[in-house]
Motif scaffolding. Structure first.
Motif, short mmCIF file in Angstrom:
data_model
loop_
_atom_site.label_atom_id
_atom_site.label_comp_id
_atom_site.label_asym_id
_atom_site.label_seq_id
_atom_site.Cartn_x
_atom_site.Cartn_y
_atom_site.Cartn_z
N SER A 1 28.48 56.97 45.22
CA SER A 1 28.85 56.34 43.96
C SER A 1 28.16 57.01 42.78
CB SER A 1 28.47 54.85 44.00
OG SER A 1 28.68 54.24 42.74
N LYS B 1 24.38 51.24 43.57
CA LYS B 1 24.85 49.89 43.85
C LYS B 1 23.65 48.95 43.95
CE LYS B 1 29.24 51.07 44.41
NZ LYS B 1 30.33 50.55 43.57
N LEU C 1 24.12 48.77 53.96
CA LEU C 1 25.27 47.87 54.07
C LEU C 1 24.87 46.68 54.92
CD1 LEU C 1 28.32 47.06 53.98
CD2 LEU C 1 28.63 48.55 55.99
N SER D 1 30.69 55.21 50.57
CA SER D 1 31.09 55.02 49.17
C SER D 1 29.89 54.65 48.31
CB SER D 1 32.18 53.94 49.08
OG SER D 1 33.34 54.33 49.79
N ALA D 2 28.98 53.84 48.86
CA ALA D 2 27.79 53.45 48.10
C ALA D 2 26.89 54.65 47.85
CB ALA D 2 27.03 52.36 48.85
N THR E 1 38.30 53.07 54.22
CA THR E 1 37.14 53.59 53.51
C THR E 1 35.86 53.16 54.19
OG1 THR E 1 37.13 51.65 52.06
CG2 THR E 1 38.37 53.59 51.31
N ASP E 2 34.85 53.97 54.06
CA ASP E 2 33.54 53.68 54.60
C ASP E 2 32.69 53.13 53.47
OD1 ASP E 2 31.03 53.60 55.68
OD2 ASP E 2 31.01 55.67 56.41
N PRO E 3 32.41 51.81 53.44
CA PRO E 3 31.67 51.24 52.30
C PRO E 3 30.28 51.82 52.15
CG PRO E 3 31.87 49.65 54.11
CD PRO E 3 32.76 50.79 54.44
N GLY F 1 28.88 42.24 53.73
CA GLY F 1 29.61 43.37 53.20
C GLY F 1 29.02 43.93 51.92
N GLN F 2 27.90 43.40 51.48
CA GLN F 2 27.27 43.89 50.26
C GLN F 2 26.56 45.21 50.51
OE1 GLN F 2 24.80 40.60 48.95
NE2 GLN F 2 26.39 39.92 47.53
N THR F 3 26.56 46.08 49.50
CA THR F 3 25.97 47.40 49.63
C THR F 3 24.91 47.62 48.54
OG1 THR F 3 27.69 48.40 48.26
CG2 THR F 3 28.04 48.40 50.65
#
Length: 369
Positions: free
Chosen positions: A109, A113, A213, A105-106, A100-102, A218-220
């Protein structure tokens, strides 16, 4: 019988069907009353992630409170629909999902986020070179970034991306970049990230989604905004978006004015200003009427509202057209904030065309700290 499907859909997902009435006001009033005061209960099953496709029912009741209603989803499958599509467990490769591409995804969403505080401001204007132009300005707060030492230097690495969608959800334009943030020479601290993206678009309603990102943690973070670009070919009096910023007094604070510029004006993305500063704004007026060879006659009024009550109202002021492009008249001004108490406000600028006897206005929210 014809309404049974709608009733089942509403009840099984925790809602209620309002039917057999044309009095929409009554139904809407009841719905608003029911959703104005409630408790939200969250629960996670212990066997989450099981490959068992069995449907599990949920029942919730409130003891000794018969006057209260409980609305809930009636049940759930122990496995996700994606996992249910996998046939058997013999082929491990067939069950392996693509990574998955974070960041993507953010952006996609359902809710923004907030791990990495990200904000978005949209500004529309019409330019001589490109026509209808949308400027998306995103801001990532540096306090949440994880700093690492690389090659003897301290820095943070952030991936940013954004997508512009039309009113039908079709992606039209976007960007994706990797930014390296280093401490400021003056403060030795990481500056907030400010990024501008320009896109030429046709008139219409658009949604802009952006995400960030932090490569180290790793936080988005993500943000979503809407904008309506008017059709200037209809020759109606129109205004650009209100571009707002602030002028601070100290030299250290003045350095922030170079964070981002739109049409040469410093822009505030979060619209938060200090009481000791002045609020700056810029707006363009389009399709002003002209009588014969005379220039346009536009009068402007600036108002600031708090709790729907005007706290600042300026007298009408004639817009100077000297040395201006008559197709896009610019107006800029400052408002001191020293006399305003901390809180949330609305800035409204109204343009009145005294030749065509028409008017238009734009609003923007801001906060005084």
């Amino acid at each position: 019988a014809l309404q049974d499907v709608m009733n089942a859909l509403a009840v099984d997902t925790g809602g209620r069907l309002i039917h057999n009435t044309n009095a929409l006001g009554t139904g809407m009033t009841r719905a608003l009353q029911e959703t104005s005061l409630y408790y939200l209960l969250a629960w996670r099953p212990e066997n989450e992630g099981s490959r068992n496709r069995k449907f599990r029912r949920i029942e919730v009741s409130v003891r000794n409170r018969p006057e209260l209603s409980v609305r809930l989803q009636k049940g759930f499958f122990e496995t996700t629909p994606e996992a249910a599509k996998v046939k058997g467990d013999t082929n491990a490769k067939a069950q392996t999902k693509a990574p998955t591409d974070p960041l993507r995804s953010a952006i996609t969403s359902l809710f923004p986020k907030h791990e990495l505080p990200t904000q978005l401001a949209l500004s529309y204007m019409d330019t001589p070179a490109n026509g209808s132009t949308l400027v998306a300005t995103m801001k990532i707060e540096s306090d949440a970034l994880k700093v690492e030492a690389k090659e003897g230097k301290v820095a943070a690495v952030v991936d940013i991306a954004g997508t512009i969608f039309d009113s039908h959800g079709k992606p039209l334009d976007g960007f994706r970049k990797r930014l390296t943030v280093t401490p400021s020479a003056n403060t030795n601290a990481l500056p907030d990230i400010i990024y501008n993206y320009r896109s030429t678009l046709k008139p219409g309603l658009y949604q802009v989604r952006v995400g960030a990102l932090d490569r180290s943690s790793g936080q988005t973070g993500s943000a979503v905004e809407w904008v309506m670009i008017p059709d200037l070919t209809k020759q109606r009096l129109s205004m650009s978006s209100l571009i707002v910023g602030e002028r601070k007094k100290s030299a250290a604070q003045e350095e922030r004015k170079a964070d981002t510029l739109v049409e040469g004006v410093p822009v505030s993305v979060d619209h938060r200003f200090e009481r000791a500063s002045n609020l700056r704004f810029l707006v363009y007026i389009y399709n002003a009427a002209r009588a014969a060879a005379a220039p346009p006659d536009i009068a402007l009024q600036v108002q600031i509202f708090r709790d729907d009550q005007p706290v600042v109202t300026t007298p009408l002021r004639k817009l100077s057209t000297e040395a201006q492009d008559l197709a896009r008249l610019a107006y800029a001004a400052e408002i001191p904030l020293q006399e305003m108490s901390a809180g949330h406000y609305i800035l409204q600028v109204t343009a009145i065309d005294r030749i065509a006897k028409t008017s238009t206005s734009q609003r923007v929210r801001f906060e005084v700290q």
